[in-house]
Motif scaffolding. Sequence first.
Motif, PDB file in Angstrom:
ATOM      1  N   ALA A  42     -98.252  39.356  -2.611  1.00 26.81           N
ATOM      2  CA  ALA A  42     -97.014  39.234  -3.386  1.00 26.81           C
ATOM      3  C   ALA A  42     -96.857  37.839  -3.962  1.00 26.81           C
ATOM      4  CB  ALA A  42     -95.815  39.591  -2.512  1.00 26.81           C
ATOM      5  N   ASP A  43     -97.089  36.818  -3.137  1.00 28.07           N
ATOM      6  CA  ASP A  43     -96.888  35.451  -3.608  1.00 28.07           C
ATOM      7  C   ASP A  43     -97.847  35.122  -4.732  1.00 28.07           C
ATOM      8  OD1 ASP A  43     -94.941  35.184  -1.794  1.00 28.07           O
ATOM      9  OD2 ASP A  43     -96.151  34.152  -0.290  1.00 28.07           O
ATOM     10  N   TYR A  44     -99.104  35.517  -4.497  1.00 29.53           N
ATOM     11  CA  TYR A  44    -100.140  35.189  -5.473  1.00 29.53           C
ATOM     12  C   TYR A  44     -99.850  35.822  -6.834  1.00 29.53           C
ATOM     13  CZ  TYR A  44    -104.728  35.036  -7.664  1.00 29.53           C
ATOM     14  OH  TYR A  44    -105.750  34.829  -8.539  1.00 29.53           O
ATOM     15  N   TYR A  45     -99.704  37.144  -6.834  1.00 31.62           N
ATOM     16  CA  TYR A  45     -99.451  37.824  -8.102  1.00 31.62           C
ATOM     17  C   TYR A  45     -98.045  37.524  -8.613  1.00 31.62           C
ATOM     18  CZ  TYR A  45    -103.765  40.524  -7.930  1.00 31.62           C
ATOM     19  OH  TYR A  45    -105.074  40.897  -7.931  1.00 31.62           O
ATOM     20  N   GLY A  46     -97.114  37.338  -7.665  1.00 28.50           N
ATOM     21  CA  GLY A  46     -95.738  37.037  -8.060  1.00 28.50           C
ATOM     22  C   GLY A  46     -95.688  35.757  -8.874  1.00 28.50           C
TER      23      GLY A  46
ATOM     24  N   GLN B 243    -101.523  43.735 -15.220  1.00 24.31           N
ATOM     25  CA  GLN B 243    -100.077  43.672 -15.404  1.00 24.31           C
ATOM     26  C   GLN B 243     -99.390  44.608 -14.411  1.00 24.31           C
ATOM     27  OE1 GLN B 243     -98.408  41.557 -17.227  1.00 24.31           O
ATOM     28  NE2 GLN B 243    -100.284  40.626 -17.959  1.00 24.31           N
ATOM     29  N   GLY B 244    -100.036  45.766 -14.137  1.00 30.03           N
ATOM     30  CA  GLY B 244     -99.510  46.689 -13.143  1.00 30.03           C
ATOM     31  C   GLY B 244     -99.496  46.056 -11.756  1.00 30.03           C
ATOM     32  N   LEU B 245    -100.575  45.313 -11.448  1.00 30.23           N
ATOM     33  CA  LEU B 245    -100.645  44.639 -10.137  1.00 30.23           C
ATOM     34  C   LEU B 245     -99.540  43.597 -10.026  1.00 30.23           C
ATOM     35  CD1 LEU B 245    -104.464  44.118  -9.518  1.00 30.23           C
ATOM     36  CD2 LEU B 245    -102.927  45.780  -8.472  1.00 30.23           C
ATOM     37  N   TYR B 246     -99.290  42.869 -11.134  1.00 34.03           N
ATOM     38  CA  TYR B 246     -98.181  41.898 -11.125  1.00 34.03           C
ATOM     39  C   TYR B 246     -96.887  42.615 -10.772  1.00 34.03           C
ATOM     40  CZ  TYR B 246    -100.962  38.356 -13.626  1.00 34.03           C
ATOM     41  OH  TYR B 246    -101.889  37.436 -14.001  1.00 34.03           O
ATOM     42  N   ALA B 247     -96.698  43.792 -11.393  1.00 30.99           N
ATOM     43  CA  ALA B 247     -95.470  44.552 -11.162  1.00 30.99           C
ATOM     44  C   ALA B 247     -95.385  44.966  -9.693  1.00 30.99           C
ATOM     45  CB  ALA B 247     -95.438  45.770 -12.063  1.00 30.99           C
TER      46      ALA B 247
END
Lengths: 586, 378
Positions: A42-46, B243-247
Amino acid sequence: MTDYLKQSRTNQRQKLLFVYGMIVLCMIGLAGRLLYLMVNRADYYGEKAKEVHQRQRTVKAARGIIYDRNGVEIASNKPVSTISVIHNQIEDPEKVIRVLSDLLELPEEKVRKRVEKVSSIEKIKSNVDKEISDQIRDMELAGVMVDEDYKRYYPYSEFASRVIGFTGADNQGIIGMEVAYDKYLQGQDGSILTMTTARGLEIDGKAEERVEPVAGTNLYSSLDVNIQTFAQQAAKKVMKAKKAKSVRIVMMNPQNGEIYAMVNVPEFDLNDPYTLNTSAGKNMSDKKKQEALNGMWRNACVSDTYEPGSTFKVITATSALEAGVVKLEDTFHCPGFKIVEDRRIRCHKTTGHGSETFVQGVQNSCNPVFMEVGARLGVDNMFRYLQQLGILSKTGIDVPGEASTIMHQKENVGAVELATMSFGQSFQLTPVRLLSSISMIINGGTQITPHFGVKLESSDGTAVKRLTYPVQENVISGQTSETMRMILESVVSEGSGKKAFVEGYQVGAKTGTSEKLPRRSNKYIASCMGFAPADNPVVAALVLIDEPQGIYYGGTIAAPVISELLDNALPYLGVERGEISTAEPG
Amino acid sequence: MAKAQNGRRKREHYYYQMDYMLLFMTVVIALFGILMIYSASSYTASTSRFSNPYRFVTRQAFGMLGGIFCMLFVARWDYRELYLKKFNIVYLIYVVCLILQTIVLIPGIGVEHNGARRWLKLGMEFQPSEFTKIGVILFVSYAVYLSRKRLDTFQGFLKVMVYIIPAIALIGKENLSTAIIVTVIAGGMCFVASKKKKYFIFCAIAAVGLALAYAMIGGGFRAGRIASWRDIENEPGGFQILQGLYAIASGGILGSGLGESMQKLGYIPEAYNDMIFAVICEELGIVGAVFVMIAFLVLLWRIVIIACNAPDIFGSMICVGVMIHIAIQVLFNIAVVTNTIPSTGVPLPLISYGGTACLIMMTELGLVLNVSARIKRK
């Protein structure tokens, strides 16, 4: 048959349950993958997502203000605005085009083109004055954005332009103090982080993160608005009167090196630094124009060297006295020339000064006297004292671009070179270098660093840092210093510097006239160095008149400027005028 | 005939009722889909050339209403009439499917979108491959019904598959992922019906091996998809999935709240389509995502129950086919969105945007409801 059916029915159910079980297992696996992504990653992609979503808008930090020595703003900031349009928020394009082209004084087609362009945001004009942008804001036109900003502003425009300097589009100093103190003046830009859609539109109501800008540190300089203004006027006056190419003036406190004024006329307008200050600017190629601009921005007092001529005799005299090779009452004879090796080097007075003492030799600015003194010193001593008096090194002044002295290699100096050096020819130095060394000679022997920066003060006034500069005491003896002050005073009262006289003050001075290279081109630099009061100087000044037309003697045209400058500056600096003698000084 | 009369007599002692739980789950999931499509599409719809935030959601709502109508209509008459009549409707449906599947490949008739010719235009655009799924499910069910023993041998299995392969080949020409789904449905149904396991396991391994080899050697955009799957952050082709993974990652435990997705604001292209699960994750968090998965498992479980109690093998196999169909699409979709497998365009059943897909899916569930209504209940 029924048995088979029953059996296969059971088998089929088992298989079906097996398939369902596999599905459940896969689902659990995917749920695990989701858990990993949403918790562990979560932190990384967030963070990455945030980078994509956030738009950073920079909030310019107000640049530090530059003050003169009395706290008068000489470089400040003016609120200005940038006007932009957001295409898909405009409701009445015709009105927007009309209003903007009207108020911003832009051609209508230009505004129309920008307004009708389909883009997320289009800049119409930047550096718009606050009054105009306030008018635009008050009209509340949909789709028109007014962003406030600062612009560097110089209240005195054409004022110490090369010293103060100006800033570029990125708020960075380009020349002068603006460069030298850039890291203090700059401050730290703040930023507004807003969330945007993929098309770059900001989303209302989403959290906005703000990092407030930190205003730059203010700089108190040693310049004095009054002295500088007066000096500039005096320089302009003499430049006009003598149809000179340029006039340079440096005025400083010889006790500590604080520079009161540094004039290079013609000055240029700091609020418009990209326009040439001469009429020659038209029809130039870009490259030519850039060269011309660089030339205009050059601080000739610091970056350009010249042949000092007779003003340099102060240095030779000091060296000789310090070395003990000459006494004040030593007598010399000037037939109007001196033969050095195979050359006959003339005095400026071709008929000769006849018999004279050393003091008279200085008063008369007699070349044969100084050639003799130079010969007595010898090459080794000459160079030792040049070194000691700082002539061979840079002053370390706190504006960029200081030039070094251009001097002979010691091993190449023969009798002829030594002779010409003694009266200030055949080498070059900067005006600020010469005045700094003379300051040391007249202040009792303390080597000082000429400078503009006095103190730094944080924008809220809490932290103050005084700037210090290298100082070296007793470089020459107090005795020599006192003697030199006395001799130079006599140059005004009895010798070639009469025109530097100021009523009610004891002024010391030395004039000079140097022929520019190539010789016989009839181009001269008339100069004069002066200081007062002679017994305890509070101000030293150097005037250079470049290529005057007509009379070009320093004693005739530069000395009156010194007189004028000191006459104005001394009372201002709190030195009381003594008794005014009615008699014409000897 | 005697058997049927027998059943009719006993109807006085038993009652017949469709599975309302299945109906309920279907409608709930579909309504949830409508909600999510509105959330995911309103930004794109209002900024696109349609400039109508309700464009996608209204179209989907019509698809769903049509689907519910079809579902209830299909559930009404007895499914056994499909083969009891002199004229065999199962064969007819399957042949029609094959014909449509052929027609769609003809340039000028089949409509092309994004470089793939998959659509036919009859009043509205639809993909014949969606109908073919029903055709295949019915055909395999009927084949099993005709001779169950046949599937106990490998040759028998191959005989059934020989009839299916034309359909798979026709679909696979333009739409590999649907072809894979149809293959899995048919293979899975045979597996359930058969007494043997070994040759299925062998076939499954062989199929996976073939698929991998095809993807590796095939080159072109498939190799690109594998490359972007392995290095999602740097390969340009992985943009949509990334972008889906970001979501998904921004969702956290409870999500950012319904309607609060950032990624749907143009970052995920067509967020309301195959990628809708990512928006669900972002807005409703892992809790919401797991709820959706559980809802599907419940739905599938109902179908399993119906399959086990179905009055005959034909009905039972229909249920198995529909169950496998739904399951494989759910699993593929979530696996793609989470970058667990290379990306392939599989919509999330009942939730992803697509009017015909929703209608067909509901029709299939209508068949299951039909079967459930023929179960004798005490």
